[in-house]
Each structure stands twice: as C-alpha cells, then as structure tokens.
Scaffold this motif. Structure first.
Motif, mmCIF file in Angstrom:
data_model
loop_
_atom_site.group_PDB
_atom_site.id
_atom_site.type_symbol
_atom_site.label_atom_id
_atom_site.label_comp_id
_atom_site.label_asym_id
_atom_site.label_seq_id
_atom_site.Cartn_x
_atom_site.Cartn_y
_atom_site.Cartn_z
ATOM 1 N N ASP A 10 0.844 -1.185 0.000
ATOM 2 C CA ASP A 10 0.000 0.000 0.000
ATOM 3 C C ASP A 10 0.883 1.239 0.000
ATOM 4 N N ASN A 12 0.347 4.168 0.771
ATOM 5 C CA ASN A 12 0.167 5.055 1.924
ATOM 6 C C ASN A 12 0.607 4.418 3.238
ATOM 7 N N SER A 13 1.170 3.230 3.146
ATOM 8 C CA SER A 13 1.597 2.518 4.342
ATOM 9 C C SER A 13 2.741 3.265 5.033
ATOM 10 N N SER A 14 2.719 3.250 6.353
ATOM 11 C CA SER A 14 3.755 3.950 7.116
ATOM 12 C C SER A 14 5.123 3.277 6.953
ATOM 13 N N ASN A 15 5.132 1.999 6.613
ATOM 14 C CA ASN A 15 6.423 1.310 6.456
ATOM 15 C C ASN A 15 6.775 1.080 4.978
ATOM 16 N N TRP A 16 6.206 1.895 4.078
ATOM 17 C CA TRP A 16 6.463 1.797 2.637
ATOM 18 C C TRP A 16 7.959 1.737 2.334
#
Length: 157
Positions: A10, A12-16
């Motif tokens: 994703d 928009n994931s914080s762990n991108w």
C-alpha cells in the motif's frame, strides 16, 4: 506447510520505505543486474494497473510477486521471488495463487508470464497452476538466455 500472510503493498503505508528496501534487497540477490528492477521499483509501482503482494516474517520481506493488467483482457505476472531460506515451503505457490486471484478480480481472460526454461522449480510451479508454454523467446533475458512465454486462460462464460 507454513501459513503465510500475504499482504498488498500500500503506497500510503507507514512502512512503505522499509518494505521497498526489503524488496530491493531480495531483488538484487535473486535477479541478475540487467533483469533487476531494484533501481526502478518505486517507479514501477507508481504505474497505473500495477500491483505487488508480499510476505514478511519478523519484519523481513520473504517473498513478493508483481503483476500488471495493461488491458481488461490480459494480465501478466512480472516478478515472483522468494528468499532462499523460505523456498520449497509453499510460499511461491501462495504468492502466485494470490496474484492470480487479484488478476481474476479484474475479469481478465488471460494471464501470461515469462520464465527461464532452466529454472525448473519455477517451471514446475507455473505448470502446476495450469500455465502452458506459448513459445520460446530467444534472447529474452540476455543474448544467451531465453524465456518461455507461458499463459493461462480463464473461462469467459
């Protein structure tokens, strides 16, 4: 057989960033430099109609599959990679199955992929899922490495 948790990457994931770094590390280990998307992963994933599913264990990426659906009729599996110490445990199979399901939700009629005929485990996996060899493409990977183009058709009824 281990139970895998397969997740969709994703944007928009914080762990991108951490995930992309893990995928790039795996990509560099598995694929020859000229086949690697390591430098352009971020760009590839920004493209419309591209998806990536991955699995991780203890925060470490253990495998991923990239797919795209350039048209409503066909999709393709563009990458499938499993970390060496997680091979032969069903992870590649689980990733491939998940990608096929994602492609099916797009109502495509065909999924295709390219594979090095010398990569027997990969060939066997694709055949197990019903992929058939379409033809041999000489020099696909490099001047001395060919590829089989394989495909799987779905009922259109």
């Amino acid at each position: 057989m281990a139970s895998w948790v397969i997740m969709e990457l994703d944007r928009n994931s914080s762990n991108w960033t951490k995930l992309i770094e893990g995928i790039v590390r795996l990509e560099k280990k598995i694929f020859p430099k000229h086949e690697s998307l390591a430098r352009s992963f971020d760009e590839e994933l920004k493209k419309k109609n591209n998806g990536l599913l991955y699995s991780e264990v203890d925060g470490e990426v253990t495998g991923y599959v990239m797919y795209s659906w350039p048209s409503s009729l066909c999709a393709s599996i563009t990458k499938l990679a499993v970390k060496e110490n997680y091979r032969r445990q069903g992870l590649g199979e689980a990733l491939l199955k998940a990608a096929i399901q994602k492609c099916r939700t797009r109502n495509v009629h065909r999924i295709s992929l390219h594979v090095d005929p010398l990569r027997t485990p990969a060939m066997n996996l694709y055949k197990k899922f019903g992929f058939q060899v379409d033809n041999l493409i000489e020099g696909y990977y490099s001047s001395d490495r060919n590829a089989f183009r394989m495909y799987m058709d779905f009922d259109t009824n």
